[in-house]
Design a protein around this motif. Structure first.
Motif, mmCIF file in Angstrom:
data_model
loop_
_atom_site.group_PDB
_atom_site.id
_atom_site.type_symbol
_atom_site.label_atom_id
_atom_site.label_comp_id
_atom_site.label_asym_id
_atom_site.label_seq_id
_atom_site.Cartn_x
_atom_site.Cartn_y
_atom_site.Cartn_z
ATOM 1 N N ALA A 95 50.368 -5.053 8.040
ATOM 2 C CA ALA A 95 49.943 -5.496 7.035
ATOM 3 C C ALA A 95 50.045 -6.887 6.686
ATOM 4 C CB ALA A 95 49.221 -4.768 6.534
ATOM 5 N N ASP A 96 51.958 -7.027 6.292
ATOM 6 C CA ASP A 96 52.393 -8.031 5.908
ATOM 7 C C ASP A 96 51.667 -9.456 6.629
ATOM 8 O OD1 ASP A 96 52.906 -7.075 3.464
ATOM 9 O OD2 ASP A 96 54.793 -6.125 4.049
ATOM 10 N N GLN A 97 51.594 -9.194 8.360
ATOM 11 C CA GLN A 97 51.606 -10.205 9.134
ATOM 12 C C GLN A 97 50.022 -10.509 9.702
ATOM 13 O OE1 GLN A 97 54.780 -10.746 12.079
ATOM 14 N NE2 GLN A 97 55.557 -8.286 11.535
ATOM 15 N N LEU A 98 49.692 -9.829 8.513
ATOM 16 C CA LEU A 98 47.846 -10.262 9.362
ATOM 17 C C LEU A 98 47.825 -11.587 8.568
ATOM 18 C CD1 LEU A 98 45.540 -8.954 10.041
ATOM 19 C CD2 LEU A 98 44.898 -7.732 8.110
ATOM 20 N N GLN A 99 46.627 -12.143 9.134
ATOM 21 C CA GLN A 99 46.241 -13.414 8.854
ATOM 22 C C GLN A 99 44.592 -13.090 9.303
ATOM 23 O OE1 GLN A 99 47.804 -16.264 10.628
ATOM 24 N NE2 GLN A 99 46.455 -17.019 12.362
ATOM 25 N N ILE A 100 43.812 -14.405 8.266
ATOM 26 C CA ILE A 100 42.295 -13.410 8.123
ATOM 27 C C ILE A 100 41.229 -14.148 9.337
ATOM 28 C CG2 ILE A 100 41.909 -13.918 5.873
ATOM 29 C CD1 ILE A 100 41.251 -17.068 6.420
ATOM 30 N N ASP B 146 49.210 4.085 11.143
ATOM 31 C CA ASP B 146 50.279 3.733 10.442
ATOM 32 C C ASP B 146 50.043 2.174 10.156
ATOM 33 O OD1 ASP B 146 51.640 5.970 10.659
ATOM 34 O OD2 ASP B 146 53.328 4.981 12.428
ATOM 35 N N PHE B 147 49.089 1.421 11.068
ATOM 36 C CA PHE B 147 49.039 -0.125 10.390
ATOM 37 C C PHE B 147 48.004 0.495 9.363
ATOM 38 C CE2 PHE B 147 45.234 -3.734 11.370
ATOM 39 C CZ PHE B 147 46.035 -3.982 10.743
ATOM 40 N N LEU B 148 46.708 0.857 9.396
ATOM 41 C CA LEU B 148 45.603 1.190 8.005
ATOM 42 C C LEU B 148 46.581 1.443 6.613
ATOM 43 C CD1 LEU B 148 42.730 3.049 9.890
ATOM 44 C CD2 LEU B 148 43.194 0.175 9.953
ATOM 45 N N THR C 239 49.574 -2.837 1.316
ATOM 46 C CA THR C 239 49.375 -4.351 0.533
ATOM 47 C C THR C 239 47.954 -4.347 0.001
ATOM 48 O OG1 THR C 239 49.691 -4.704 3.525
ATOM 49 C CG2 THR C 239 48.504 -6.633 1.409
ATOM 50 N N VAL C 240 47.180 -3.937 -0.137
ATOM 51 C CA VAL C 240 45.940 -3.386 -0.752
ATOM 52 C C VAL C 240 46.224 -3.273 -2.634
ATOM 53 C CG1 VAL C 240 44.105 -3.028 -1.743
ATOM 54 C CG2 VAL C 240 43.799 -3.494 0.654
ATOM 55 N N CYS C 241 47.280 -2.345 -2.334
ATOM 56 C CA CYS C 241 47.695 -1.800 -3.386
ATOM 57 C C CYS C 241 48.565 -2.841 -4.511
ATOM 58 C CB CYS C 241 48.252 0.200 -3.134
ATOM 59 S SG CYS C 241 47.128 0.566 -2.694
ATOM 60 N N ARG C 242 49.179 -3.722 -3.770
ATOM 61 C CA ARG C 242 50.385 -4.584 -4.271
ATOM 62 C C ARG C 242 49.721 -5.803 -5.012
ATOM 63 N NH1 ARG C 242 53.499 -3.866 0.211
ATOM 64 N NH2 ARG C 242 53.024 -5.754 0.615
ATOM 65 N N ARG C 243 47.827 -6.116 -3.695
ATOM 66 C CA ARG C 243 47.825 -7.653 -4.049
ATOM 67 C C ARG C 243 46.489 -7.767 -4.772
ATOM 68 N NH1 ARG C 243 48.779 -11.278 1.149
ATOM 69 N NH2 ARG C 243 48.385 -12.297 -0.527
ATOM 70 N N TRP C 244 46.176 -6.341 -4.781
ATOM 71 C CA TRP C 244 44.272 -6.342 -4.800
ATOM 72 C C TRP C 244 43.912 -7.695 -6.414
ATOM 73 C CZ3 TRP C 244 42.627 -4.712 -10.218
ATOM 74 C CH2 TRP C 244 43.873 -4.225 -10.902
ATOM 75 N N SER C 245 45.169 -7.380 -7.349
ATOM 76 C CA SER C 245 44.867 -7.798 -8.550
ATOM 77 C C SER C 245 45.586 -9.780 -8.516
ATOM 78 C CB SER C 245 46.208 -8.069 -10.176
ATOM 79 O OG SER C 245 47.078 -7.853 -9.671
#
Length: 601
Positions: A315-320, A385-387, A393-399
């Motif tokens: 997820a750290d390397q995912l882009q839109i 594992d990817f999910l 990532t969401v838990c870290r970045r949602w805010s």
């Protein structure tokens, strides 16, 4: 019927082989064509500069001509019938497809001219311009009767049944007469210059094969469209939209492009001109969901693998968004030598939004995974594992603030839709873990999920008006809020959602269509009515039991298609013309989901 300069966007038809794409005008001119891939440089591109862009014309010479057109049932084969005082001619346009090897098509743009009645004079003009009009290729004739156009890293091999003249080493043209029962063939084949040898030009295009290509292409498309399944009777728009979505896929990788064009303006003369020939995660997930609803699982599986591969499983390397081959570097460049469609500058290739933070894509990926699981498919352990990495990532970045679903070019904001999709990502992750039993920190996830809900309900909700808002501590509304019930954040018939829908209708409705939002977004100039939003509204109203209102909005939005059932992204209600890139996948997928909502409720 001479080709008018810059015809309305709705005057065009799409043809595709799930690799290349082209737009054909009702005047018989291919004014946009990208080969060998939809996101490659245009070889015919006068859609974006009438004088420099290049085109491929097949049309009667008479000035008093009318035309009608249709797709061959269940396909992307276009038939245009020209009627003149001297008789009628049918031009059939398609990209050749091999029904036995769909991932390796011939890369032939085929134009078949058939006399229907009388004796009609026709003209062929082939004016290729490479690298978006910057390179004028050298045109050369060969003893085999074929022609080649070569420049930079592009090459075309051209065949015609009738003699054509080379004009100034640049262009091809010829005039001929055709009678009832006669057929003339024109084919334009892409080939890389280093592969264009005398042997290749001598054997490149067999005229007899072009007739067989028509049948194999018809078989491929009808075999695919015949697998369409639904519990409800589908209207013709839904059938056509489904085929268009397939036409916007890239067969080798499973990528799905947002549209087949770049830089068609969201307002004539304005600067909101973007390149949409890439695969957005969000839009692709919408497409996958619609295709799954209609019985197509293969496309979902291929897109799962495409995204996992593009992000290297992290997820750290995912882009839109990505290129159709998975390319991550989509650098935005302005082509200053092009005047743009109806002088709408700048013309852009690449898209700078690729590097934006848009938190809602995490929720869309988990929604896609949940639908895949709910439909009885097994989720690969590597994909699980990817999910998990996505949810962490969401838990870290949602805010964090983000640029949101609308990809604003101003400062990032705490968008309510983005936050709700973060909530959805964790919620679906919890459901998947509970259903499948994979190891997950459920207590932690549940706590973060509850924190997100509390933040939205305290900072993204106007208690005085009783409506959800575009962003935290804002007073503006946003049509993206119409998708909150889709992921279960709020029920469709929740009083808060009922009031939000009414408020959106009251503030964003213009002549029966919706704006996306009203507030500033860091860009100058206006834009048209955003057609997907109107279809989202239809889905909401239908599921709220307000079917009559839903049907009124549905009919209004459907009226914004052309006679072939194709939609753009936006619409100008004053001039009754399409705006934005075309055909727009998000509009077509939103139409499908609106129809299904109407049928179900």
């Amino acid at each position: 019927m001479p080709a008018m300069k810059y015809p309305p966007i709705g005057d065009y038809a799409l043809i595709s082989d799930c690799h290349c794409s082209a737009l054909v005008s009702r005047y018989g001119s291919v004014d946009w064509c990208c080969m060998p891939c939809v996101d490659d440089d245009a070889c015919f591109g006068r859609l974006l500069d009438w004088d420099k862009g290049g085109f491929c014309l097949v049309a009667p010479t008479a000035p008093d001509v009318t035309s009608t057109r249709q797709y061959v049932d269940g396909s992307m084969i276009l038939e245009t019938v020209f009627s003149t005082p001297q008789g009628e001619v049918r031009v059939t346009d398609f990209f050749a497809m091999d029904d036995k090897s769909p991932e390796n098509p011939p890369l032939d743009l085929v134009r078949l001219i058939d006399g229907i009645s009388g004796d009609v004079e026709m003209r062929i003009e082939v004016t290729p311009r490479f690298d978006y009009g910057e390179i004028i290729p050298r045109m050369k004739s060969h003893p085999s009767g074929t022609f080649t156009a070569i420049g930079s890293n592009q090459g075309l091999i051209i065949h015609s049944d009738i003699p054509l003249d080379v004009v100034a080493h640049r262009d091809l043209c010829g005039t001929f007469r055709i009678r009832a029962g006669e057929r003339v063939r024109l084919a334009v084949q892409f080939e890389f210059p280093e592969k264009i040898t005398p042997e290749v030009t001598a054997q490149a295009i067999n005229p007899d094969n072009l007739d067989r290509h028509l049948e194999s292409t018809r078989r491929w498309w009808t075999n695919w469209s015949s697998r369409m399944r639904s519990s409800f009777q589908l209207d013709e728009h839904t059938v056509r939209s489904t085929i268009v979505l397939k036409a916007l896929t890239f067969e080798p990788t499973g990528a799905i492009v947002a549209a087949s064009t770049t830089s068609l303006p969201e307002w004539i003369g304005g600067g909101r001109n973007w390149d949409y020939r890439f695969s957005w995660v969000r839009d692709s997930v919408f497409t996958i969901r619609a295709l799954q609803e209609l019985g197509y699982a293969t496309e979902a599986d291929k897109f799962h693998r495409f995204i996992q591969r593009c992000s290297a499983g992290s997820a750290d390397q995912l882009q839109i968004m990505y290129g159709v081959d998975g390319n991550r570097r989509l650098t935005e460049v302005e082509l200053d030598w092009l005047e743009g469609y109806r002088q709408s500058r700048p013309v852009r290739i690449g898209n700078g939004a690729a590097k934006q933070t848009q938190l809602d894509i995490y929720g869309e990926l988990l929604e896609m995974a949940w639908e895949w699981h709910r439909n009885g498919h097994e989720t690969d352990p590597d994909y699980l594992d990817f999910l998990v990495s996505v949810i962490d990532t969401v838990c870290r970045r949602w805010s964090e603030p983000d640029y949101g679903i609308w990809e604003v070019r101003g400062n990032p904001v705490h968008y309510v839709h983005s936050k709700a999709m973060c909530w959805a990502a964790i919620n679906r992750g919890i459901q998947l873990a509970e259903d499948t039993g994979f190891d997950a920190p459920l207590a932690h996830w549940m706590q973060i999920r509850d924190d997100i809900r509390e933040a939205i309900e305290s900072r993204g909700y106007d208690r005085e008006r009783g409506v959800f808002l575009q962003a935290f501590d804002s007073s503006e509304l946003d049509a993206a809020l119409l998708m909150l019930p889709r992921v279960g954040f709020v029920a469709y018939d929740d009083p808060r959602m009922l009031r939000t829908v009414d408020a959106i209708c009251g503030e964003l409705d213009r002549d029966g269509l919706l704006l996306r939002y009203r507030g500033p977004d860091g860009l100058k100039g206006p834009e048209g009515m955003f057609l997907p939003c109107t279809f989202w509204l239809v889905s909401c109203l239908a599921r709220q039991g307000r079917k009559a209102e839903a049907r009124t909005y549905y009919d209004r939005a459907i009226a914004c298609s052309n006679e072939l059932g194709l939609f753009s992204e936006e619409y100008d209600t004053a001039s009754n013309q399409m705006l934005g890139n075309f055909p727009q996948g998000l509009t077509h997928v939103s139409q499908i989901m609106a129809w299904l909502a109407l049928a179900e409720n």
